[in-house]
Design a protein around this motif. Structure first.
Motif, PDB file in Angstrom:
ATOM      1  N   ALA A  18      22.826 -52.296 111.869  1.00  0.00           N
ATOM      2  CA  ALA A  18      21.372 -52.416 111.765  1.00  0.00           C
ATOM      3  C   ALA A  18      20.880 -51.268 110.906  1.00  0.00           C
ATOM      4  O   ALA A  18      20.567 -50.194 111.406  1.00  0.00           O
ATOM      5  N   GLU A  19      20.823 -51.495 109.629  1.00  0.00           N
ATOM      6  CA  GLU A  19      20.452 -50.437 108.691  1.00  0.00           C
ATOM      7  C   GLU A  19      18.944 -50.304 108.547  1.00  0.00           C
ATOM      8  O   GLU A  19      18.218 -51.290 108.608  1.00  0.00           O
ATOM      9  N   ASP A  20      18.513 -49.082 108.349  1.00  0.00           N
ATOM     10  CA  ASP A  20      17.131 -48.779 107.986  1.00  0.00           C
ATOM     11  C   ASP A  20      16.086 -49.327 108.958  1.00  0.00           C
ATOM     12  O   ASP A  20      15.031 -49.817 108.543  1.00  0.00           O
ATOM     13  N   LEU A  21      16.359 -49.231 110.242  1.00  0.00           N
ATOM     14  CA  LEU A  21      15.368 -49.650 111.224  1.00  0.00           C
ATOM     15  C   LEU A  21      14.277 -48.590 111.324  1.00  0.00           C
ATOM     16  O   LEU A  21      14.549 -47.390 111.244  1.00  0.00           O
ATOM     17  N   SER A  22      13.064 -49.040 111.512  1.00  0.00           N
ATOM     18  CA  SER A  22      11.985 -48.090 111.784  1.00  0.00           C
ATOM     19  C   SER A  22      12.241 -47.460 113.149  1.00  0.00           C
ATOM     20  O   SER A  22      13.007 -48.002 113.969  1.00  0.00           O
ATOM     21  N   ALA A  23      11.606 -46.343 113.419  1.00  0.00           N
ATOM     22  CA  ALA A  23      11.771 -45.685 114.719  1.00  0.00           C
ATOM     23  C   ALA A  23      11.349 -46.613 115.853  1.00  0.00           C
ATOM     24  O   ALA A  23      12.006 -46.664 116.914  1.00  0.00           O
ATOM     25  N   GLU A  24      10.298 -47.380 115.638  1.00  0.00           N
ATOM     26  CA  GLU A  24       9.821 -48.300 116.672  1.00  0.00           C
ATOM     27  C   GLU A  24      10.815 -49.428 116.912  1.00  0.00           C
ATOM     28  O   GLU A  24      11.085 -49.801 118.058  1.00  0.00           O
ATOM     29  N   THR A  25      11.368 -49.976 115.845  1.00  0.00           N
ATOM     30  CA  THR A  25      12.331 -51.064 115.983  1.00  0.00           C
ATOM     31  C   THR A  25      13.612 -50.562 116.630  1.00  0.00           C
ATOM     32  O   THR A  25      14.193 -51.235 117.484  1.00  0.00           O
TER      33      THR A  25
END
Length: 104
Positions: A10-17
C-alpha cells in the motif's frame, strides 16, 4: 496451532488512510477463533514492497476456515482491497519451540 500471515502493499497512503487501514486490520483480532494477533508496519528494506503485515494464530484449520467466511473478515477484506495494491498470504502449522526435538 497454525498461523495465518498476510502481507499488503500500500504505497503512498495518506496518514488518515493509513490509520484507517490499521484500524480495519486490527478488527481481525475480534473474529471468533483468533487466539493471538499481531499487526505492524514494515520498517526494513527487505520486504520486496510489502508494507503491512498481520499474523493471526488459530487452534486448527477448522477455526481458520470459519474465519475466512466470517462477516467481519469479509468487511475488512473489502476495505483492504480498496486501499492496497497487492497481498500475499501464508498459512502454516507450528509447534512451540519447546516441543521440537533435535531430530526435526
Amino acid at each position: 496451532m497454525l498461523d495465518h500471515v498476510i502481507m499488503f502493499k500500500a504505497e503512498d497512503l495518506s496518514a488518515e488512510t493509513e490509520a484507517e487501514l490499521m484500524r480495519q486490520l486490527g478488527r481481525l483480532k475480534d473474529v471468533p477463533g483468533a487466539l493471538d494477533f499481531a499487526l505492524g508496519k514494515n520498517f526494513g528494506d527487505r520486504s520486496r514492497g510489502f508494507d503491512y503485515c498481520v499474523r493471526i494464530t488459530f487452534a486448527d484449520k477448522a477455526s481458520l476456515d470459519a474465519y475466512q467466511d466470517h462477516p467481519l473478515h469479509l468487511e475488512v477484506v473489502a476495505y483492504n482491497r480498496s486501499v492496497t495494491s497487492e497481498h500475499i498470504c501464508v498459512d502454516f502449522i507450528w509447534e512451540p519451540a519447546g516441543a521440537l526435538t533435535a531430530e526435526r
